[in-house]
Scaffold this motif. Structure first.
Motif, short mmCIF file in Angstrom:
data_model
loop_
_atom_site.label_atom_id
_atom_site.label_comp_id
_atom_site.label_asym_id
_atom_site.label_seq_id
_atom_site.Cartn_x
_atom_site.Cartn_y
_atom_site.Cartn_z
N ASN A 67 14.97 -63.15 10.46
CA ASN A 67 15.02 -62.55 9.13
C ASN A 67 14.43 -63.51 8.10
OD1 ASN A 67 16.75 -60.07 9.59
ND2 ASN A 67 18.13 -61.66 10.36
N TYR A 81 13.11 -58.14 8.60
CA TYR A 81 13.92 -58.29 9.80
C TYR A 81 13.07 -58.08 11.05
CZ TYR A 81 14.19 -53.14 9.68
OH TYR A 81 13.90 -51.79 9.67
N ASP A 82 13.63 -58.49 12.15
CA ASP A 82 12.90 -58.42 13.43
C ASP A 82 11.50 -59.04 13.30
OD1 ASP A 82 14.26 -55.17 14.45
OD2 ASP A 82 15.11 -57.19 14.47
N ARG A 97 11.83 -54.62 4.97
CA ARG A 97 12.94 -53.80 4.52
C ARG A 97 12.41 -52.79 3.52
NH1 ARG A 97 18.68 -55.73 2.06
NH2 ARG A 97 19.22 -53.75 1.06
#
Lengths: 123, 107
Positions: free
Chosen positions: B34, B49-50, B55
């Protein structure tokens, strides 16, 4: 909208206790894991405690294990951090944050944060 | 615990520039990475994220890449509101340690 509001910070002497609270709103509190992250003055971020959505699992950083207790009251949409035997090095802004899922997993992310509450431990 | 190391610790750039921040994990964390942004006096904000998924609501000038142990955050066409501290954080295992942060300052 998701809101997390911390309270309970202040100035305490070493060895004393304090309880932080985090009031949650805008989402189904009982469906999400929650955590406390702290940031010492001018320093980085440290995750100190995590709790699963139903309270069934908890995690503590080594730096606070045995002294801090994380808990939650899903009926009150509130997260807590009971801090005992406080040390000068616990001085920090304490943030509560929401995990993106019901509890920690590979891929967890802290998607909402409160504004933080300052704890100062000093004699 | 897995250690996260960011570089540089700080950098100066101008509005409109492109910058890249690097994050290295002490062991493989797959893509469980993240990125967060923190402006002075504010709580961190989750960005990516990932490793590479933006986001919702995060401007497309932000992008992330990497897997295993090496990751990057790139910001294209810097805007005034982008000057902040950026943290990487792994979510491979508890406690999901953060990097030490990279301070992005206006030149």
């Amino acid at each position: 909208q998701v809101q997390l509001v911390e309270s309970g910070g202040g100035v305490v002497q070493p060895g004393r206790s304090l309880r932080l609270s985090c009031a949650a709103s805008g989402f189904t509190f009982s469906s999400y894991g929650m955590l406390w992250v702290r940031q010492a003055p001018g320093k980085g971020l440290e995750c100190v405690a995590v709790i699963w959505n139903d309270g069934s699992n908890k995690y503590y950083a080594d730096s606070v294990k045995g002294r801090f207790t994380i808990s939650r009251d899903n009926s009150k949409n509130t997260l807590y951090l009971q801090m005992n035997s406080l040390r000068v090095e616990d001085t920090a802004v304490y943030y509560c944050a929401r995990d993106s899922s019901s509890g920690w997993y590979g891929g967890s992310r802290f998607d909402y944060w409160g504004q933080g509450t300052l704890l100062t431990v000093s004699s | 615990d897995i250690q996260m190391t960011q570089s540089p610790s700080s950098l100066s750039a101008s509005v409109g520039d492109r910058v890249t921040i690097t994050c290295r994990a002490s062991q493989s964390i797959s893509s469980y990475l993240n990125w967060y942004q923190q402006t002075p006096g504010k709580a961190p904000k989750h960005l990516i994220y990932d490793a590479s998924t933006l986001r919702s609501g995060v401007p497309s000038r932000f992008s992330g890449s990497g897997s295993g142990t090496d990751f990057t955050l790139t910001i294209n066409s810097l805007q005034p509101e982008d000057f902040a501290i950026y943290y990487c954080q792994h979510s491979y295992s508890i406690p999901g340690t953060f990097g030490q942060g990279t301070r992005l300052e206006i030149k």
